[in-house]
Design an enzyme around this catalytic site. Sequence first.
Site, PDB file in Angstrom:
ATOM      1  CG  ASP A 100      -0.224   0.023   2.538  1.00 27.15           C
ATOM      2  OD1 ASP A 100       0.784  -0.704   2.678  1.00 27.15           O
ATOM      3  OD2 ASP A 100      -0.643   0.753   3.453  1.00 27.15           O
ATOM      4  CD  GLU A 195       4.258   0.586   6.910  1.00 29.58           C
ATOM      5  OE1 GLU A 195       5.052   0.930   7.805  1.00 29.58           O
ATOM      6  OE2 GLU A 195       3.801   1.383   6.055  1.00 29.58           O
TER       7      GLU A 195
END
Length: 428
Positions: A100, A195
């Site tokens: 991400d 994350e």
Amino acid sequence: MKKFVNLRRNFTSTSYPRIFTMDVTSRFLEYVKFDTQSDELTNLTPSTPGQMIFAQYLEKKLREMGLSDITLDDNGYLMATLPANVDYDVPTVGFIAHLDTSPDMSGHNVKPRIVENYDGNDIVLNKKENIVLSPAQFPELLNYKGENLIVTDGTTLLGADDKAGVAEIITAVDYLQHHPEIKHGRIRIAFNPDEEIGQGAHKFDVKLFDADWAYTMDGGEIGELEYENFNAAVAKVTFRGRNVHPGYAKHKMINSMRIANQFIIMLPRWETPEHTEGYEGFYHLISMEGDVEKTVLTYIIRDHDRDRFERRKKELEHLCRKINNEFPDCATIEIKDQYYNMREKIEPVMHIVDTAIKAMEDAGVTPKVQPIRGGTDGAQLSFKGLPCPNIFAGGLNFHGRYEFVPIPSMEKAVKVIVEIARLVAERG
């Protein structure tokens, strides 16, 4: 020994520029096309569909490379194995990066551009919007004079956090596959979602990953090596007021916003992110919402020292009691721990940090061992039983339009991964 020296000379020379320049760069430029912004409001894993699309794309590429034990679960966790090419026992080492990008700025329709042989002057990212990446505001740019830089068009973030890490890991594994003269043990790689919203390690299956230790390729500028991070918590403080007509409010109205403001100024002024560095902790007010009847403040609490971290939480509770002494039953607080300093889990196995330092030196990188003023998936993974320091991925100015990554820094990160694999096999 003579054979080993010759192999090292071949590896550290410039005889393989395609692998370290074209491959890692082309992979990175391809990966940033995927919109993988995470979103903490969806309560899903992965939190956004773009992350799964990217994971599926990577899964296909890993299968084409011929890696083994490839798994992609319903939560977007992708894992694979490069088998050992030695017939003696070698620890299994892992390398991890996240799929991400930050919710702080759009990652849609990223348009990267390569600035060749950067000359030290301003870089115009977007002429129409007058968006300029300047060493006057970002003096670290001058450290990369003469290098090729990848920058944004000024309308999105770049995504080097952490697609540079993804590209570096896959390029390193590809290199090892094509250079069997470099001996290595079993290597596990993983790419995980979310994350950036603090959930990357929540559903990471450490047992399935099956590595003795790992490294997240998620640090910043070249040379960074981190095995200390903040202890972290989030605090939500709620203030209840009483609303009556302001013309008749004397001794009746209780304005929750004014009380919240009183609480804010009771905290030490200098213990905020804008006044701290190094090992200094802080209280950080990240949001405030309210009206006369109800106001909610949200803080994040950070400190490297566990005792000071606990005292910070107690201080917030103490200030709530002081508010309630003046305004009975006005303030309530909810504190939730997020992650802890991985140092306590890394220190018993410091050889994994020493290995990373030696690998950097062998790759021509000066190690910069420093604490993380934040957290990584590695912190949570360390507490789940997978010791996991953090290594540079090469990018700078993460989470915004001024993000950039020097191409030589990505090349060096690839070399560091290869060197770690070689060193672990050499030491057995």
